[in-house]
Write an enzyme that holds these catalytic residues in place. Structure first.
Site, PDB file in Angstrom:
ATOM      1  N   SER A 227      73.335 -37.718  40.080  1.00 30.03           N
ATOM      2  CA  SER A 227      72.329 -36.582  40.184  1.00 30.03           C
ATOM      3  C   SER A 227      71.287 -36.853  39.203  1.00 30.03           C
ATOM      4  O   SER A 227      69.997 -36.309  39.619  1.00 30.03           O
ATOM      5  CB  SER A 227      73.108 -35.253  39.365  1.00 30.03           C
ATOM      6  OG  SER A 227      74.262 -35.023  40.189  1.00 30.03           O
TER       7      SER A 227
ATOM      8  N   GLU B 257      67.300 -37.822  48.296  1.00 27.21           N
ATOM      9  CA  GLU B 257      66.232 -38.330  47.424  1.00 27.21           C
ATOM     10  C   GLU B 257      66.518 -39.651  47.732  1.00 27.21           C
ATOM     11  O   GLU B 257      67.565 -40.103  47.436  1.00 27.21           O
ATOM     12  CB  GLU B 257      66.081 -38.009  46.301  1.00 27.21           C
ATOM     13  CG  GLU B 257      65.774 -36.565  46.064  1.00 27.21           C
ATOM     14  CD  GLU B 257      65.693 -35.986  44.647  1.00 27.21           C
ATOM     15  OE1 GLU B 257      64.956 -35.146  44.170  1.00 27.21           O
ATOM     16  OE2 GLU B 257      66.538 -36.409  43.606  1.00 27.21           O
TER      17      GLU B 257
ATOM     18  N   ASN C  84      65.906 -32.337  40.301  1.00 30.80           N
ATOM     19  CA  ASN C  84      66.703 -31.866  39.244  1.00 30.80           C
ATOM     20  C   ASN C  84      65.453 -31.825  38.014  1.00 30.80           C
ATOM     21  O   ASN C  84      65.675 -31.124  37.100  1.00 30.80           O
ATOM     22  CB  ASN C  84      67.521 -32.885  38.996  1.00 30.80           C
ATOM     23  CG  ASN C  84      68.986 -32.554  39.797  1.00 30.80           C
ATOM     24  OD1 ASN C  84      68.802 -31.468  40.470  1.00 30.80           O
ATOM     25  ND2 ASN C  84      69.927 -33.458  39.796  1.00 30.80           N
TER      26      ASN C  84
HETATM   27  N1  LIG Z   1      78.800 -31.784  42.763  1.00 25.42           N
HETATM   28  C1  LIG Z   1      77.280 -31.815  43.169  1.00 25.42           C
HETATM   29  O1  LIG Z   1      76.822 -30.846  43.574  1.00 25.42           O
HETATM   30  C2  LIG Z   1      76.557 -32.875  43.282  1.00 25.42           C
HETATM   31  C3  LIG Z   1      75.355 -32.898  43.743  1.00 25.42           C
HETATM   32  C4  LIG Z   1      74.461 -34.177  43.958  1.00 25.42           C
HETATM   33  C5  LIG Z   1      75.152 -35.302  43.187  1.00 25.42           C
HETATM   34  N2  LIG Z   1      76.194 -35.172  42.627  1.00 25.42           N
HETATM   35  C6  LIG Z   1      76.631 -36.423  41.941  1.00 25.42           C
HETATM   36  O2  LIG Z   1      77.568 -37.007  42.781  1.00 25.42           O
HETATM   37  C7  LIG Z   1      78.601 -37.883  41.861  1.00 25.42           C
HETATM   38  C8  LIG Z   1      79.945 -37.295  42.477  1.00 25.42           C
HETATM   39  O3  LIG Z   1      79.951 -36.004  41.965  1.00 25.42           O
HETATM   40  P1  LIG Z   1      81.147 -34.856  42.612  1.00 25.42           P
HETATM   41  O4  LIG Z   1      80.833 -33.634  42.393  1.00 25.42           O
HETATM   42  O5  LIG Z   1      81.631 -35.485  44.030  1.00 25.42           O
HETATM   43  O6  LIG Z   1      82.370 -35.319  41.634  1.00 25.42           O
HETATM   44  P2  LIG Z   1      83.803 -34.953  41.969  1.00 25.42           P
HETATM   45  O7  LIG Z   1      84.534 -35.107  40.590  1.00 25.42           O
HETATM   46  O8  LIG Z   1      84.151 -33.895  42.972  1.00 25.42           O
HETATM   47  O9  LIG Z   1      84.228 -36.487  42.876  1.00 25.42           O
HETATM   48  C9  LIG Z   1      84.346 -37.638  42.121  1.00 25.42           C
HETATM   49  C10 LIG Z   1      85.450 -38.502  42.661  1.00 25.42           C
HETATM   50  O10 LIG Z   1      85.489 -39.831  42.156  1.00 25.42           O
HETATM   51  C11 LIG Z   1      86.758 -40.103  42.048  1.00 25.42           C
HETATM   52  N3  LIG Z   1      86.761 -41.504  41.105  1.00 25.42           N
HETATM   53  C12 LIG Z   1      87.001 -41.343  39.660  1.00 25.42           C
HETATM   54  N4  LIG Z   1      86.942 -42.593  39.406  1.00 25.42           N
HETATM   55  C13 LIG Z   1      86.717 -43.397  40.308  1.00 25.42           C
HETATM   56  C14 LIG Z   1      86.818 -44.696  40.573  1.00 25.42           C
HETATM   57  N5  LIG Z   1      87.023 -45.660  39.338  1.00 25.42           N
HETATM   58  N6  LIG Z   1      86.875 -45.210  41.690  1.00 25.42           N
HETATM   59  C15 LIG Z   1      86.802 -44.665  42.741  1.00 25.42           C
HETATM   60  N7  LIG Z   1      86.836 -43.386  42.628  1.00 25.42           N
HETATM   61  C16 LIG Z   1      86.773 -42.731  41.452  1.00 25.42           C
HETATM   62  C17 LIG Z   1      87.465 -38.856  41.577  1.00 25.42           C
HETATM   63  O11 LIG Z   1      88.988 -39.107  42.010  1.00 25.42           O
HETATM   64  C18 LIG Z   1      86.916 -38.148  42.641  1.00 25.42           C
HETATM   65  O12 LIG Z   1      87.570 -37.853  43.657  1.00 25.42           O
HETATM   66  C19 LIG Z   1      78.021 -37.554  40.703  1.00 25.42           C
HETATM   67  O13 LIG Z   1      77.384 -38.776  40.151  1.00 25.42           O
HETATM   68  C20 LIG Z   1      77.386 -36.380  40.637  1.00 25.42           C
HETATM   69  O14 LIG Z   1      76.576 -36.149  39.331  1.00 25.42           O
HETATM   70  C21 LIG Z   1      76.997 -34.072  42.501  1.00 25.42           C
END
Ligand SMILES: NC(=O)c1ccc[n+]([C@@H]2O[C@H](COP(=O)([O-])OP(=O)(O)OC[C@H]3O[C@@H](n4cnc5c(N)ncnc54)[C@H](O)[C@@H]3O)[C@@H](O)[C@H]2O)c1
Length: 667
Positions: free
Chosen positions: A120, A153, A192
């Site tokens: 993000s 993006e 953001n």
């Molecule tokens: N949630 C949002 O609204 C949003 C929007 C845009 C970007 N993001 C970004 O996307 C990324 C993921 O966010 P999210 O909301 O999906 O998080 P989340 O916590 O829902 O999912 C993260 C996943 O990664 C897995 N994980 C953890 N360690 C790991 C590893 N070593 N190898 C493989 N998988 C692993 C977890 O088990 C989990 O399933 C972050 O960087 C976040 O900032 C989130």
């Protein structure tokens, strides 16, 4: 290189959505996470979402099973990435974890594989720092939920090659999304970053006890936002907000670390909806916010000014184009407008003073105006005419000339000029340099020009300005000779011509610059709107000559500023500046280069406001202010009746429904 095989690392909220989108568009997807249990949950959610899309006929004729068959799951990075053309990492927002994952991907992926992060906020350059081949690393930032949100993006890190950017922009288009090119790596990228200052402001509102969270949420909900800012922070997660602010404090400005309330909630594990408590108690579901509690201590203008400011900073730093910023905010935040189109309604001065007020009130330099806003170049910034480092340098003046409106026809009188432009705007230019003094001849010619433009279907808005840097320093005193009777007739002529101007069925805008004294001020007051410079000298010096303001001046000023202020200005003969006039409501807008900047304002009214409705509105306001309210209301109903039968009304309603720009005909 053609992308066929995509690996998605992390199958949480974002990973599963990204995997689903690529599978829908025919790509083979390998999804990886730390356990089969997590992966199976993700597959279940993807299936549920696909079934819904299938039922709505949104799978392009494919079945949900067919799409599902393109997604396979893995618990090791090696197996997930070894034949991938594109790897997208979507693991939790932690720099060390992401760096570790990237190092592993580099070990097992082909040399030509593109490696992207869905982070993000974290700079891609920092994630790629220890890698051997940095040219193939970029950002691919999806918005939640990826299946529905149109924006991605595409972020160029310091070493990302142009070729990789092109491939990613192309792939984003192929999955039906809008690629916002982030041309320089920056924390928070575009959307953001635009949001960051307002998040900080919302925290500071509470820290500084401006009002309670319910009162502020109630205000923003009453302004049409679906959720109040604190309700939204609770919904997103206080930990996510806290982490972002801390990251921005380290990378953008220490001020972002000032939020005590957020810190306290975070330390007490009150993380919002997910823990049942945050700013609100969520134990019984979504909090009820009573819009009747709306405070007037905060304002939407605070938020708009901050968004415009951040957008201008991104443009100045060559991070994104105004068009991409506008679309990014629209598509990334699901809004009908972005900060660039909002900025068109404001002057640099309006935004600057709001930002300076916020910066000093909260002692926070994040809110300080961008250089271009300080220098009166807001319009140049949002119209892409700034010299931007690293981006092709565009010469402000040359570009401005190219953008100048095309003159359709011009008429030269002895003392005035009339120019008509393609954009349905006309200019009447007083042409008696150096002070454009108003003579009897000028009044006669002005009367002819008003009559000439009165019914012209090619003109909707008329700008009245002066040749050179002055509107008019007043009446020509050389004509103050002859009998009392001649003087009376001269006075009546001015009154008649200015009254004609105020009654014409076109919108008129006066440009007040240099001097707008005596007759020049009176001429401006007879116009419907007034714009000008901060330092224009405005006043009625008549009293110091033994006269009173004529040509309607003694009557019109009090209708704009009220009796007390009008009395003061008339009996003292005192001059005021444009800045003061703006604060009194005499000037509608302050501009640095009013003759250039007023064109955009005039053009937007000439093209977006239905001309017959403008003519009606003008009469209703001018005449309505002089009659009792019941008579005014009767006039209003009558106007509605007349407007109901116009072609323009049909055009306006149809265009709104079809989401297109109306083309009004003035009938
Ligand atoms: N949630 C949002 O609204 C949003 C929007 C845009 C970007 N993001 C970004 O996307 C990324 C993921 O966010 P999210 O909301 O999906 O998080 P989340 O916590 O829902 O999912 C993260 C996943 O990664 C897995 N994980 C953890 N360690 C790991 C590893 N070593 N190898 C493989 N998988 C692993 C977890 O088990 C989990 O399933 C972050 O960087 C976040 O900032 C989130």
């Amino acid at each position: 290189m053609e992308i066929k095989n995509v690996a998605v690392l992390g199958s949480g909220t974002m990973g599963q959505g990204i995997a689903e989108v690529f599978a829908i568009y025919g790509y083979n997807v390998k999804m990886e996470d730390i356990s089969d249990e997590i992966l199976n949950k993700a597959l279940k959610k993807i299936k549920e979402s696909l079934v819904k899309l299938e039922q709505k006929g949104q799978l392009f004729g494919k079945t949900s099973d067919e799409v599902m068959s393109r997604i396979s799951t893995y618990t090791t990075i090696e197996n997930a990435v070894k034949d991938a053309d594109l790897v997208i990492e979507a693991v939790p927002e932690n720099l060390d974890l992401k760096k570790k994952i990237f190092a592993e991907v580099e070990k097992f992926a082909k040399r030509e594989t593109i490696i992207a992060s869905n982070t993000s906020n974290i700079r891609i350059t920092d994630i790629a720092k220890d890698l051997k081949y940095k040219d193939r690393v970029a950002g691919l930032h999806f918005f939640n939920p990826p299946v529905l949100m149109k924006l991605v993006e595409v972020i160029k890190a310091e070493d990302t090659s142009e070729e990789v950017m092109e491939i990613l922009v192309d792939v984003v288009k192929k999955i039906g999304k809008y690629p916002l090119k982030v041309m320089k790596d920056t924390p928070g990228f575009v959307v953001n970053r635009i949001n960051a200052p307002e998040s900080l402001l919302f925290c500071l509102y509470i820290d500084h006890k401006v009002a309670t969270q319910e009162e502020i949420d109630a205000y923003f909900k009453s302004q049409g936002l679906p959720m109040g800012p604190y309700e939204l922070m609770d919904y997103v997660g206080i930990d996510v907000v806290y982490d972002s602010l801390e990251y921005f404090a380290k990378t953008l400005n220490p001020c972002y670390g000032k939020c005590n309330t957020i810190k306290e909630l975070y330390n007490n594990k009150m993380l919002g909806m997910k823990t049942g408590k945050g700013f609100y108690d969520w134990s019984k579901g979504r909090p009820f916010i009573d819009v009747k509690k709306a405070t007037d201590k905060v304002s939407m203008m605070d938020v708009l000014a901050l968004e415009i400011n951040e957008a201008v900073k991104l443009i100045e730093q060559g991070i994104a184009t105004p068009e991409d910023i506008e679309n990014g905010v629209k598509y990334g935040m699901n809004r009908p407008y972005g900060p660039i189109s909002v900025a068109k309604s404001f002057t640099s001065m309006e935004i600057k003073s709001k930002l300076e007020e916020l910066a000093s009130k909260f002692n926070c330099d994040v809110f300080e105006p961008a250089e271009s806003i300080k220098n009166g170049l807001l319009r140049d910034a949002i119209e892409g005419r700034l010299k931007v480092k690293g981006v092709e340098e565009k010469k402000v003046k040359e570009e401005a000339k190219v953008k100048e409106e095309k003159v359709l026809s011009a008429q030269q009188f002895n003392t005035i000029k009339v120019e008509k432009y393609e954009s349905k705007v006309a200019k009447i230019i007083l042409n008696r340099p150096k002070y454009n003094l108003i003579s009897g001849e000028l009044l006669d010619e002005l009367e002819k020009a008003i009559k000439y433009l009165w019914n012209d279907p090619e003109v909707n808005v008329i700008i009245i300005t002066g040749e050179g840097n002055v509107l008019s320093a007043g009446a020509d005193l050389n004509e103050f000779v002859g009998s009392s009777f001649q003087f009376l007739e001269n006075s009546r002529k001015g009154e008649r011509v200015f009254q004609l101007l105020s009654e014409m069925p076109k919108l008129t805008i006066a440009v007040m610059k240099g001097y707008a004294l005596g007759g020049g001020f009176e001429l401006s007051l007879a116009c419907d709107l007034r714009v000008g410079t901060e330092d224009v000298q405005i006043g009625f010096p008549e009293i110091t000559l033994g006269l009173v303001p004529g040509w309607g001046g003694s009557q019109r000023l009090s209708r704009i500023v009220g009796l007390g202020k009008a009395m003061e200005l008339i009996v003292t003969g005192q001059r005021i500046t444009g800045k003061e006039a703006y604060s009194m409501g005499i000037l509608n807008k302050l501009y640095k280069n009013p003759d250039e900047e007023v064109m955009e304002f005039a053009k937007s009214i000439a093209q977006n406001s239905a001309p017959v409705a403008v003519a009606m509105a003008k009469r209703l306001l001018n005449k309505g202010s002089q009659v009792p309210i019941d008579v005014g209301l009767e006039m209003e109903s009558f106007a509605m009746g007349v407007l109901f039968s116009t072609e323009d009304l049909k055009e306006g309603i149809m265009s709104f429904l079809q989401k297109k720009k109306p083309e009004f005909k003035g009938r």
